[in-house]
Design a protein around this motif. Structure first.
Motif, mmCIF file in Angstrom:
data_model
loop_
_atom_site.group_PDB
_atom_site.id
_atom_site.type_symbol
_atom_site.label_atom_id
_atom_site.label_comp_id
_atom_site.label_asym_id
_atom_site.label_seq_id
_atom_site.Cartn_x
_atom_site.Cartn_y
_atom_site.Cartn_z
ATOM 1 N N ALA A 241 26.004 -0.351 -73.292
ATOM 2 C CA ALA A 241 25.105 -1.497 -73.284
ATOM 3 C C ALA A 241 25.863 -2.737 -72.845
ATOM 4 N N ALA A 242 25.129 -3.687 -72.287
ATOM 5 C CA ALA A 242 25.711 -4.985 -71.947
ATOM 6 C C ALA A 242 24.634 -6.046 -72.073
ATOM 7 N N PHE A 243 25.033 -7.205 -72.592
ATOM 8 C CA PHE A 243 24.105 -8.317 -72.753
ATOM 9 C C PHE A 243 24.741 -9.619 -72.303
ATOM 10 N N MET A 244 23.879 -10.496 -71.806
ATOM 11 C CA MET A 244 24.248 -11.866 -71.481
ATOM 12 C C MET A 244 23.415 -12.810 -72.338
ATOM 13 N N VAL A 245 23.985 -13.937 -72.701
ATOM 14 C CA VAL A 245 23.190 -15.045 -73.217
ATOM 15 C C VAL A 245 22.978 -16.006 -72.064
ATOM 16 N N LEU A 246 21.717 -16.227 -71.727
ATOM 17 C CA LEU A 246 21.335 -17.139 -70.652
ATOM 18 C C LEU A 246 20.752 -18.409 -71.270
ATOM 19 N N GLU A 247 21.087 -19.556 -70.681
ATOM 20 C CA GLU A 247 20.561 -20.818 -71.177
ATOM 21 C C GLU A 247 20.227 -21.751 -70.026
ATOM 22 N N ARG A 248 19.254 -22.593 -70.242
ATOM 23 C CA ARG A 248 19.013 -23.678 -69.299
ATOM 24 C C ARG A 248 20.259 -24.540 -69.244
ATOM 25 N N ALA A 249 20.694 -24.863 -68.046
ATOM 26 C CA ALA A 249 22.012 -25.489 -67.876
ATOM 27 C C ALA A 249 22.151 -26.784 -68.659
ATOM 28 N N ASP A 250 21.115 -27.606 -68.682
ATOM 29 C CA ASP A 250 21.241 -28.899 -69.372
ATOM 30 C C ASP A 250 21.375 -28.712 -70.883
ATOM 31 N N LEU A 251 20.711 -27.678 -71.426
ATOM 32 C CA LEU A 251 20.824 -27.427 -72.861
ATOM 33 C C LEU A 251 22.213 -26.902 -73.212
ATOM 34 N N ALA A 252 22.749 -26.045 -72.360
ATOM 35 C CA ALA A 252 24.099 -25.537 -72.589
ATOM 36 C C ALA A 252 25.120 -26.665 -72.512
ATOM 37 N N GLU A 253 24.940 -27.551 -71.537
ATOM 38 C CA GLU A 253 25.864 -28.681 -71.391
ATOM 39 C C GLU A 253 25.784 -29.600 -72.601
ATOM 40 N N ALA A 254 24.582 -29.825 -73.105
ATOM 41 C CA ALA A 254 24.398 -30.733 -74.240
ATOM 42 C C ALA A 254 25.104 -30.239 -75.494
ATOM 43 N N ARG A 255 25.198 -28.929 -75.663
ATOM 44 C CA ARG A 255 25.881 -28.415 -76.854
ATOM 45 C C ARG A 255 27.349 -28.073 -76.585
ATOM 46 N N GLY A 256 27.822 -28.381 -75.375
ATOM 47 C CA GLY A 256 29.223 -28.168 -75.047
ATOM 48 C C GLY A 256 29.610 -26.718 -74.890
ATOM 49 N N ALA A 257 28.696 -25.893 -74.422
ATOM 50 C CA ALA A 257 28.953 -24.463 -74.296
ATOM 51 C C ALA A 257 29.915 -24.172 -73.154
ATOM 52 N N ARG A 258 30.730 -23.106 -73.319
ATOM 53 C CA ARG A 258 31.547 -22.584 -72.229
ATOM 54 C C ARG A 258 30.634 -21.815 -71.285
ATOM 55 N N VAL A 259 30.795 -22.005 -69.983
ATOM 56 C CA VAL A 259 29.917 -21.389 -68.989
ATOM 57 C C VAL A 259 30.715 -20.442 -68.095
ATOM 58 N N TYR A 260 30.249 -19.176 -68.007
ATOM 59 C CA TYR A 260 30.870 -18.197 -67.103
ATOM 60 C C TYR A 260 30.390 -18.366 -65.670
ATOM 61 N N GLY A 261 29.156 -18.779 -65.523
ATOM 62 C CA GLY A 261 28.557 -18.903 -64.199
ATOM 63 C C GLY A 261 27.051 -18.964 -64.340
ATOM 64 N N GLU A 262 26.351 -18.645 -63.274
ATOM 65 C CA GLU A 262 24.897 -18.708 -63.259
ATOM 66 C C GLU A 262 24.286 -17.373 -62.837
ATOM 67 N N VAL A 263 23.116 -17.089 -63.370
ATOM 68 C CA VAL A 263 22.223 -16.119 -62.729
ATOM 69 C C VAL A 263 21.339 -16.975 -61.829
ATOM 70 N N SER A 264 21.599 -16.921 -60.546
ATOM 71 C CA SER A 264 20.980 -17.887 -59.631
ATOM 72 C C SER A 264 19.867 -17.298 -58.782
ATOM 73 N N GLY A 265 19.676 -15.973 -58.816
ATOM 74 C CA GLY A 265 18.600 -15.388 -58.038
ATOM 75 C C GLY A 265 18.206 -14.025 -58.554
ATOM 76 N N TYR A 266 16.949 -13.664 -58.318
ATOM 77 C CA TYR A 266 16.424 -12.372 -58.775
ATOM 78 C C TYR A 266 15.216 -12.006 -57.937
ATOM 79 N N ALA A 267 15.104 -10.730 -57.635
ATOM 80 C CA ALA A 267 13.894 -10.207 -57.006
ATOM 81 C C ALA A 267 13.699 -8.765 -57.432
ATOM 82 N N ALA A 268 12.449 -8.335 -57.440
ATOM 83 C CA ALA A 268 12.114 -6.952 -57.760
ATOM 84 C C ALA A 268 10.974 -6.506 -56.857
ATOM 85 N N ASN A 269 11.041 -5.257 -56.429
ATOM 86 C CA ASN A 269 9.934 -4.668 -55.690
ATOM 87 C C ASN A 269 9.939 -3.161 -55.892
ATOM 88 N N CYS A 270 9.078 -2.462 -55.173
ATOM 89 C CA CYS A 270 8.961 -1.008 -55.356
ATOM 90 C C CYS A 270 8.854 -0.312 -54.008
#
Length: 419
Positions: A241-270
């Protein structure tokens, strides 16, 4: 180069950046994100004989690295947890701990699984044949595929959406992508998102063997998983298993969180083509990749490397190689960016695969090192894609594309951008 609003991607238009502040991993490659990344960089398969599968058609797999469940749960709690749930919940706990003080208000849970509590179902079937009294009182909540997501929410008091996705082998990536969409839409401010599966059981392995998906190299397990190689003959089952904690960037910055990077794009189709086989020309898969890049406001030229789905099955790898060539055809030099498949090391974690590979892709982009594809020696795929093998490859810092494709033609692609 990030294109911003003029690129027309959904994420760019909405202007909401979603950052990764926590990582949690329970896998064959290790039980932290750092351990898993280091192991994958070594490029050696973790497949071994599995005693519990002895006598079956495929008695090999990539089992979870040893961890102590009692570090996470009481003995009483463990008795009510399916093995899949215990592994997934432990990984989620690690991710939340890593992220720090994430506000429970407005936090959701987004989880992907291909099999859910399948091992519990198998045990229940056996138990029921021995008598009705063998069925435990907690059978239903243990069996539910949504159980792990619910337990994460209950543990932390998260009252946002608590959703479980099953898009077969794309489930973990789907969960992360749908969490990204929810944060952009303002549905939640943060999310625990990832995937899990633990399917090294006799019934599951028999079923996958019957459909011809598993490698028959049972006498040489360390050579069985060989993505894109000319001699590949099927995948090796893994668990984790693997999990990420994702946050809105401004909220993460406001609480002084350490940031690994961004999930900046996503698409799904069939593919909408076949229940177990990918569309041979890879055209729909290529469209999914392009859509994920557009969603991130990026072009194919901006991608630093690709963590491919790369299962080591003949048809899947052929189709993905064609799709990668198509997606990156206009890239300067006419070559794809460096491509790797970590399934050569970890095996195929099914619902956990896309989530683990998203973590590895983000760390690869962050550390500027692309892991090698285990067991690759030669094959026509090397003429279509720039496959990394033999040793890790240093790359400049740049966004990474992570691909996940599942039975039923479910495709999910994520773009991970290092901080």
């Amino acid at each position: 180069m990030r294109r911003g609003q003029e690129a027309g991607g959904a994420g760019a238009r909405e202007g909401t950046r979603v950052v990764v502040t926590g990582l949690g991993v329970k896998s064959p490659a290790g039980n932290t994100a750092g351990e898993a990344f280091t192991t994958v960089l070594a490029g050696k398969s973790l497949a071994v004989p599995i005693p519990g599968l002895a006598g079956g058609p495929v008695p090999i797999g990539c089992p979870l690295a040893p961890f102590e469940p009692l570090d996470y749960f009481t003995g009483r709690e463990l008795r009510t947890l399916d093995r899949t749930a215990a592994i997934g919940l432990a990984a989620a706990i690690d991710a939340v701990t890593d992220a720090g003080d994430v506000p429970a208000e407005g936090c959701g849970v987004y989880l992907g699984t291909g099999g859910g509590g399948f091992s519990t179902l198998e045990n229940l079937i056996v138990g029921h044949t021995l008598g009705r009294e063998k069925v435990p009182v907690h059978a239903v909540p243990t069996l539910m595929s949504s159980s792990t997501a619910a337990r994460i929410a209950i543990r932390y008091g998260y009252r946002g959406p608590c959703l479980t996705f099953n898009t077969a082998c794309a489930s973990g990536a789907t969960a992360i992508g749908e969490a990204l969409r929810a944060i952009r839409a303002g549905t939640v401010g943060a999310a625990v998102a990832g995937g899990l599966d633990a399917l090294l059981s006799p019934l599951v392995m028999e079923a996958f063997a019957k459909v011809g998906a598993l490698s028959a190299r049972v006498d040489a397990p360390g050579e069985a998983s060989r993505p894109f190689d000319a001699e590949r003959d099927g995948f090796v089952m893994g668990e984790g298993a693997a999990f990420m904690v994702l946050e809105r960037a401004d909220l993460a910055e406001a609480r002084g969180a350490r940031v690994y990077g961004e999930v900046s794009g996503y698409a799904a189709n069939c593919d909408a083509s076949h229940i177990v086989a990918p569309l041979r020309d890879g055209s729909v898969t290529a469209a999914c990749m392009r859509a994920a890049l557009a969603d991130a406001g990026l072009t194919p030229a901006d991608v630093g490397h690709v963590n491919a789905h790369g299962t080591s099955t003949p048809h899947n790898d052929d189709a993905e190689a064609l799709a990668l060539r198509d997606c990156f055809a206009d890239r300067p030099g006419g070559r794809t960016p460096p491509v790797t498949s970590t399934k050569g090391v970890t095996g195929h974690l099914v619902g956990g695969a896309g989530a683990l590979e998203a973590v590895i892709a983000l760390l690869s982009a962050r550390e500027c090192l692309v892991p090698p594809t285990a067991n690759f020696t030669s094959g026509p795929a090397a003429d279509l894609i720039d496959l990394v093998h033999g040793a890790p490859r240093a790359v400049p810092p740049a966004p990474a594309l992570s691909n996940s494709f599942g039975f039923g033609g479910s495709n999910a692609c994520l773009v991970l951008t290092p901080a």
